[in-house]
Design a protein around this motif. Structure first.
Motif, PDB file in Angstrom:
ATOM      1  N   MET A  30       0.334  -1.402  -0.082  1.00 23.51           N
ATOM      2  CA  MET A  30      -0.541   0.274   0.230  1.00 23.51           C
ATOM      3  C   MET A  30       0.864   1.315   0.209  1.00 23.51           C
ATOM      4  N   ASP A  31       1.947   0.835   0.576  1.00 25.71           N
ATOM      5  CA  ASP A  31       2.809   2.150   0.698  1.00 25.71           C
ATOM      6  C   ASP A  31       3.147   3.333  -0.723  1.00 25.71           C
ATOM      7  N   ASN A  32       3.741   1.446  -1.469  1.00 29.00           N
ATOM      8  CA  ASN A  32       4.087   2.466  -2.727  1.00 29.00           C
ATOM      9  C   ASN A  32       3.116   2.875  -3.751  1.00 29.00           C
ATOM     10  N   ASP A  33       1.944   2.136  -3.522  1.00 30.73           N
ATOM     11  CA  ASP A  33       0.883   2.593  -4.679  1.00 30.73           C
ATOM     12  C   ASP A  33       0.937   4.650  -3.723  1.00 30.73           C
ATOM     13  N   LEU A  34       0.477   4.330  -2.632  1.00 39.11           N
ATOM     14  CA  LEU A  34       0.708   5.455  -1.618  1.00 39.11           C
ATOM     15  C   LEU A  34       1.431   6.744  -2.563  1.00 39.11           C
ATOM     16  N   GLU A  35       2.801   6.453  -2.581  1.00 40.22           N
ATOM     17  CA  GLU A  35       4.287   6.679  -3.193  1.00 40.22           C
ATOM     18  C   GLU A  35       4.040   7.709  -4.790  1.00 40.22           C
ATOM     19  N   ALA A  36       3.386   6.397  -5.824  1.00 40.21           N
ATOM     20  CA  ALA A  36       3.487   6.478  -6.828  1.00 40.21           C
ATOM     21  C   ALA A  36       2.107   7.291  -6.739  1.00 40.21           C
ATOM     22  N   LEU A  37       1.000   6.610  -6.471  1.00 41.33           N
ATOM     23  CA  LEU A  37       0.293   8.508  -6.755  1.00 41.33           C
ATOM     24  C   LEU A  37       0.805   9.793  -5.936  1.00 41.33           C
ATOM     25  N   TRP A  38       1.162   9.785  -4.889  1.00 41.28           N
ATOM     26  CA  TRP A  38       2.422  11.072  -4.659  1.00 41.28           C
ATOM     27  C   TRP A  38       3.541  11.341  -5.835  1.00 41.28           C
ATOM     28  N   ASN A  39       4.020  11.293  -6.419  1.00 44.51           N
ATOM     29  CA  ASN A  39       4.906  11.185  -6.935  1.00 44.51           C
ATOM     30  C   ASN A  39       4.494  12.028  -8.661  1.00 44.51           C
ATOM     31  N   LYS A  40       2.932  11.612  -8.880  1.00 43.40           N
ATOM     32  CA  LYS A  40       2.081  12.338 -10.176  1.00 43.40           C
ATOM     33  C   LYS A  40       1.123  13.620  -9.837  1.00 43.40           C
ATOM     34  N   PHE A  41       1.565  13.723  -8.360  1.00 39.44           N
ATOM     35  CA  PHE A  41       0.727  14.662  -8.087  1.00 39.44           C
ATOM     36  C   PHE A  41       0.649  16.035  -8.670  1.00 39.44           C
ATOM     37  N   SER A  42       0.427  16.609  -8.991  1.00 39.77           N
ATOM     38  CA  SER A  42       0.669  18.098  -9.339  1.00 39.77           C
ATOM     39  C   SER A  42      -0.900  19.312  -9.237  1.00 39.77           C
ATOM     40  N   LEU A  43      -0.531  20.418  -9.600  1.00 38.94           N
ATOM     41  CA  LEU A  43      -1.585  21.581  -9.336  1.00 38.94           C
ATOM     42  C   LEU A  43      -2.005  22.397 -10.837  1.00 38.94           C
ATOM     43  N   THR A  44      -2.910  21.983 -10.865  1.00 38.78           N
ATOM     44  CA  THR A  44      -3.454  22.868 -11.740  1.00 38.78           C
ATOM     45  C   THR A  44      -3.119  23.963 -11.972  1.00 38.78           C
ATOM     46  N   GLU A  45      -3.050  24.959 -13.359  1.00 43.00           N
ATOM     47  CA  GLU A  45      -3.089  26.548 -12.841  1.00 43.00           C
ATOM     48  C   GLU A  45      -4.081  27.612 -11.716  1.00 43.00           C
ATOM     49  N   ASP A  46      -5.353  27.110 -12.152  1.00 43.95           N
ATOM     50  CA  ASP A  46      -6.527  27.165 -10.750  1.00 43.95           C
ATOM     51  C   ASP A  46      -6.115  27.267  -9.440  1.00 43.95           C
ATOM     52  N   GLU A  47      -5.397  26.103  -8.893  1.00 40.48           N
ATOM     53  CA  GLU A  47      -5.340  25.573  -7.806  1.00 40.48           C
ATOM     54  C   GLU A  47      -3.932  25.688  -7.108  1.00 40.48           C
ATOM     55  N   LYS A  48      -3.322  27.050  -8.131  1.00 41.22           N
ATOM     56  CA  LYS A  48      -2.048  27.056  -7.897  1.00 41.22           C
ATOM     57  C   LYS A  48      -2.691  29.124  -6.888  1.00 41.22           C
ATOM     58  N   SER A  49      -3.398  29.518  -7.161  1.00 39.37           N
ATOM     59  CA  SER A  49      -4.070  31.078  -6.402  1.00 39.37           C
ATOM     60  C   SER A  49      -2.870  31.132  -5.203  1.00 39.37           C
ATOM     61  N   GLU A  50      -3.144  31.845  -4.881  1.00 38.89           N
ATOM     62  CA  GLU A  50      -2.163  32.428  -3.198  1.00 38.89           C
ATOM     63  C   GLU A  50      -2.862  32.331  -2.660  1.00 38.89           C
ATOM     64  N   LEU A  51      -2.847  31.863  -1.460  1.00 39.55           N
ATOM     65  CA  LEU A  51      -3.684  31.937  -0.376  1.00 39.55           C
ATOM     66  C   LEU A  51      -3.186  33.209   0.860  1.00 39.55           C
ATOM     67  N   ILE A  52      -4.175  33.950   0.792  1.00 44.49           N
ATOM     68  CA  ILE A  52      -4.116  35.188   2.147  1.00 44.49           C
ATOM     69  C   ILE A  52      -4.119  34.180   3.231  1.00 44.49           C
ATOM     70  N   ILE A  53      -3.062  34.524   3.993  1.00 43.60           N
ATOM     71  CA  ILE A  53      -3.025  34.220   5.249  1.00 43.60           C
ATOM     72  C   ILE A  53      -3.773  35.130   6.699  1.00 43.60           C
ATOM     73  N   ASP A  54      -4.127  34.049   7.048  1.00 38.90           N
ATOM     74  CA  ASP A  54      -5.246  35.118   8.070  1.00 38.90           C
ATOM     75  C   ASP A  54      -3.839  35.598   9.483  1.00 38.90           C
TER      76      ASP A  54
END
Length: 95
Positions: free
Chosen positions: A1-25
């Protein structure tokens, strides 16, 4: 299971919409000011409900942590990830 999670994690990326700024309160980090050097702040990009304990366990495993991790929701889908070991936090950022 750990290898499956790691494989998914390695494929992870953000779309341009998801790269928006986060204003910290300021209130999100005030109570953790004494330990913030060991913290990361993150926003979960989903409209689904979040099981914080499951997310914590997933991240603990995928990041291969040895020391403790505290996860606390501080805003709308915004979380503070407090690492027991500063080295492990730094290792996650480099990855």
């Amino acid at each position: 299971m750990d290898n499956d999670l790691e494989a998914l994690w390695n494929k992870f990326s953000l779309t341009e919409d998801e790269k928006s700024e986060l204003i910290i309160d300021k209130s999100w980090v005030e109570e953790t000011s004494e330990v913030r050097k060991n913290c990361l702040l993150g926003k979960i990009l989903t409209k689904h409900s979040i099981n914080v304990e499951a997310m914590k366990n997933f991240l603990y495993n995928i990041w291969k942590l040895r020391a403790g991790l505290v996860v606390k929701e501080v805003g709308d889908r915004v979380f503070i990830f407090q690492f027991e070991d500063e080295y492990e936090k730094d290792r996650i950022l480099v990855r």
